[in-house]
Motif scaffolding. Structure first.
Motif, mmCIF file in Angstrom:
data_model
loop_
_atom_site.group_PDB
_atom_site.id
_atom_site.type_symbol
_atom_site.label_atom_id
_atom_site.label_comp_id
_atom_site.label_asym_id
_atom_site.label_seq_id
_atom_site.Cartn_x
_atom_site.Cartn_y
_atom_site.Cartn_z
ATOM 1 N N THR A 290 46.175 43.251 37.673
ATOM 2 C CA THR A 290 44.863 42.628 37.447
ATOM 3 C C THR A 290 43.742 43.564 37.888
ATOM 4 O O THR A 290 42.578 43.198 37.819
ATOM 5 C CB THR A 290 44.732 41.313 38.240
ATOM 6 O OG1 THR A 290 44.938 41.621 39.618
ATOM 7 C CG2 THR A 290 45.745 40.297 37.790
ATOM 8 N N PHE A 291 44.091 44.751 38.372
ATOM 9 C CA PHE A 291 43.076 45.618 38.977
ATOM 10 C C PHE A 291 42.467 46.628 38.025
ATOM 11 O O PHE A 291 41.604 47.396 38.406
ATOM 12 C CB PHE A 291 43.675 46.362 40.178
ATOM 13 C CG PHE A 291 44.063 45.443 41.298
ATOM 14 C CD1 PHE A 291 43.146 44.557 41.832
ATOM 15 C CD2 PHE A 291 45.347 45.454 41.811
ATOM 16 C CE1 PHE A 291 43.489 43.701 42.857
ATOM 17 C CE2 PHE A 291 45.701 44.605 42.834
ATOM 18 C CZ PHE A 291 44.779 43.727 43.364
ATOM 19 N N HIS B 201 40.116 47.995 35.178
ATOM 20 C CA HIS B 201 38.825 47.547 34.654
ATOM 21 C C HIS B 201 38.825 47.608 33.127
ATOM 22 O O HIS B 201 38.192 48.457 32.519
ATOM 23 C CB HIS B 201 37.694 48.390 35.240
ATOM 24 C CG HIS B 201 37.511 48.118 36.701
ATOM 25 N ND1 HIS B 201 36.411 48.478 37.406
ATOM 26 C CD2 HIS B 201 38.307 47.482 37.590
ATOM 27 C CE1 HIS B 201 36.527 48.090 38.663
ATOM 28 N NE2 HIS B 201 37.677 47.482 38.799
ATOM 29 N N ASN C 201 37.537 41.221 34.514
ATOM 30 C CA ASN C 201 38.361 41.661 35.643
ATOM 31 C C ASN C 201 37.675 42.751 36.463
ATOM 32 O O ASN C 201 37.998 42.924 37.637
ATOM 33 C CB ASN C 201 39.799 42.012 35.235
ATOM 34 C CG ASN C 201 39.893 43.184 34.300
ATOM 35 O OD1 ASN C 201 38.893 43.813 33.992
ATOM 36 N ND2 ASN C 201 41.098 43.470 33.849
ATOM 37 N N ASP D 28 37.443 42.265 40.364
ATOM 38 C CA ASP D 28 37.938 43.335 41.221
ATOM 39 C C ASP D 28 36.875 43.757 42.227
ATOM 40 O O ASP D 28 37.182 44.104 43.364
ATOM 41 C CB ASP D 28 38.375 44.521 40.346
ATOM 42 C CG ASP D 28 39.154 45.538 41.157
ATOM 43 O OD1 ASP D 28 39.961 45.117 41.998
ATOM 44 O OD2 ASP D 28 38.940 46.745 40.959
ATOM 45 N N TRP E 141 37.031 41.382 45.011
ATOM 46 C CA TRP E 141 38.240 41.668 45.788
ATOM 47 C C TRP E 141 38.026 42.879 46.699
ATOM 48 O O TRP E 141 38.375 42.845 47.887
ATOM 49 C CB TRP E 141 39.413 41.871 44.824
ATOM 50 C CG TRP E 141 40.541 42.683 45.370
ATOM 51 C CD1 TRP E 141 40.882 43.949 45.031
ATOM 52 C CD2 TRP E 141 41.496 42.263 46.360
ATOM 53 N NE1 TRP E 141 41.970 44.353 45.741
ATOM 54 C CE2 TRP E 141 42.372 43.342 46.571
ATOM 55 C CE3 TRP E 141 41.674 41.089 47.092
ATOM 56 C CZ2 TRP E 141 43.420 43.290 47.466
ATOM 57 C CZ3 TRP E 141 42.716 41.035 48.003
ATOM 58 C CH2 TRP E 141 43.586 42.120 48.183
ATOM 59 N N ASP E 142 37.414 43.942 46.157
ATOM 60 C CA ASP E 142 37.161 45.139 46.966
ATOM 61 C C ASP E 142 36.261 44.795 48.153
ATOM 62 O O ASP E 142 36.470 45.266 49.264
ATOM 63 C CB ASP E 142 36.489 46.228 46.115
ATOM 64 C CG ASP E 142 37.489 46.901 45.190
ATOM 65 O OD1 ASP E 142 38.704 46.663 45.356
ATOM 66 O OD2 ASP E 142 37.059 47.651 44.297
#
Ligand code: HEC
Ligand SMILES: [Cu+2]
Length: 430
Positions: free
Chosen positions: A34-35, A37, A42, A46, A49-50
């Motif tokens: 899912t990471f 781009h 997403n 991401d 998330w980061d």
């Protein structure tokens, strides 16, 4: 001695696990990550998330450092064992309330912003796709393009796609890890999900999943997504919107060859003008497109094992005849559940639309490769191929794995030779 040995065993096990984790992290092949781009959706997720990882790491390091300090500084036998109580220290209490509050603000702002962005309405010119969840397969409709298909989704790069998600039975959840999701399919409610595949991502085949437990074949409710060039998408869509091409024998157009580029000759016939042709305008047809089989990456090629005891007479397959198959299909139970545009007998919507079934690479929602053998076994005994499948057992002499009834010819059961004919028909439905 025993203690020494145990400690060594413990250390070597730890080392081994650490090495395995390290080696695992070296792989560059993450087909369901899912990471990446690959879409605005997403990339935004991401980024959140980061941010969480960043602040989480700072908190972790700070807390662990304080812990280590306290453990070492106040260990037994150290001079500093007597501690000063801090109860009622206002300054300290304000500090340890304020610091987490500030960190939460740093996390909350980007999170809420991303929620608003991804929950907003899609741009009005987005490509509309209706996703209908069924136990246990996916129906995909492109209402503006007049297409209904199953389990394989085509998306043009660089264009926003807006999914309208519904279900005809229980809850499901739509998830393409590489592109976006998950979002639930809820009874009597339409949920939306939109994203834009980046224009510069590879033409690729990706995995999609049902991410909400929905019954016995939940784990088998997969799908495929093809990210293609806009021009390829147009060719795919133009082809899928037409009725099935059957019979395969070349059509005899009213227009002499050359002017009317028919589907069968589209790949070879140039758009040459024929001066003797009548003026009747024939819409130029695009050459059909579907994702080339040779380019399928290994992570989308199903490797599901066949059920023990289910076999098919392979020599019968070679003798299958598409015309006999069409005739048989059109008076078998199939037409009570399936639709084939171009076959007026077959207009039901219980099961997947089979109009262009031969242009799909998988059957049974990504569970098996779409080839003669798997099609034949599927028709012979679908519930044995996919637990709980709502397509019934149809082969003569085959046992329904749940009801334990045995199919007979009198009940409309099909012999291997008959199934082979139907398979030949289905394989002609390009
Ligand atoms: C009672 C309804 C019913 C009948 C009768 C039925 N089917 Fe199906 N069929 C289904 C359902 C439901 C599915 C989807 C099952 C799944 O993937 O779990 C399906 C799936 C399929 C598929 C796979 C399609 C895909 O894209 O995955 C094929 C091919 C197929 N059926 C052909 C036939 C043929 C040929 C007959 C007649 C000999 C037939 N079916 C009879 C309900 C039916
Ligand atoms: Cu599901």
């Amino acid at each position: 001695m025993a203690f020494m040995f145990r400690r060594r065993a413990w250390m070597s096990t730890t080392l081994l696990v650490a090495l395995a984790v390290l080696a695992g992290a070296c792989s560059t092949d993450y087909p369901n990550s899912t990471f990446n781009h690959t879409t605005d959706f997403n990339a935004a997720n991401d980024a959140v998330w980061d941010r969480l990882l960043f602040w989480g790491t700072i908190v972790f390091v700070g807390v662990e450092a304080a812990l280590l300090y306290v453990i070492l500084r106040f260990r037994r036998g150290s001079a500093a064992r007597e501690t000063k109580p801090v109860h009622g220290d206002t300054k300290l209490e304000i500090l340890w309330t304020a610091i987490p509050a500030v960190i939460l603000v740093f996390i909350a702002i980007p999170t809420v912003r991303t929620i608003f962005m991804t929950q907003a309405k899609a741009a009005p010119d987005a490509l509309q796709v209706e996703v209908v969840g069924h136990q246990w397969w996916w129906e995909f409709r492109y209402p503006e393009l007049g297409i209904t298909t199953a389990n394989e989704l085509y998306l043009p790069k660089g264009r926003t796609v807006n999914f309208a998600l519904t279900t005809v039975d229980v809850l499901h959840s739509f998830w393409i890890p590489q592109l976006g999701g998950k979002r639930d399919l809820i009874t009597n409610k339409t949920n939306y999900l939109w994203f834009t595949p980046n224009a510069d991502i590879a033409t690729d085949a990706l995995n999609g999943f049902c991410a909400e437990y929905c019954g016995s074949s939940h784990a088998n409710m997969k799908f495929r997504v093809y990210t293609v060039e806009p021009a390829e998408f147009e060719r795919w869509a133009a082809h899928q919107a037409r009725p099935a091409v059957f019979p395969v024998a070349p059509a005899v157009p009213a227009v002499p060859s050359g002017a009317g580029v028919t589907l069968q000759t589209a790949s070879t016939a140039p758009a040459a003008s024929d001066s003797s042709a009548p003026a009747a305008p024939v819409a130029p047809q695009l050459e059909p497109y579907w994702f080339p089989k040779e380019q399928l990456p290994s992570h989308v090629i199903p490797t599901t094992k066949l059920p023990v005891g289910l076999t098919f007479d392979e020599s019968a397959l070679a003798a299958g005849d598409p015309e006999r198959g069409r005739e048989l299909y059109s008076r078998s139970s199939c037409i009570g559940c399936h639709a084939i545009a171009g076959n007026p007998m077959s207009m039901s919507k219980v099961g997947p639309n089979l109009t262009h079934v031969a242009t799909r690479h998988t059957i049974a929602s990504g569970l098996y490769q779409n080839d003669a053998k798997h099609l034949a076994l599927w028709i012979k005994n679908a519930p044995a191929m996919k637990p709980g499948s709502l397509m019934p057992t149809l082969g003569v002499g085959e046992k329904d794995p749940v009801r334990k009834t045995v199919m007979s010819a009198a009940m409309g059961g099909l012999t291997d030779a008959q199934i082979a004919d139907i398979v030949a028909y289905l394989q002609a439905l390009k």
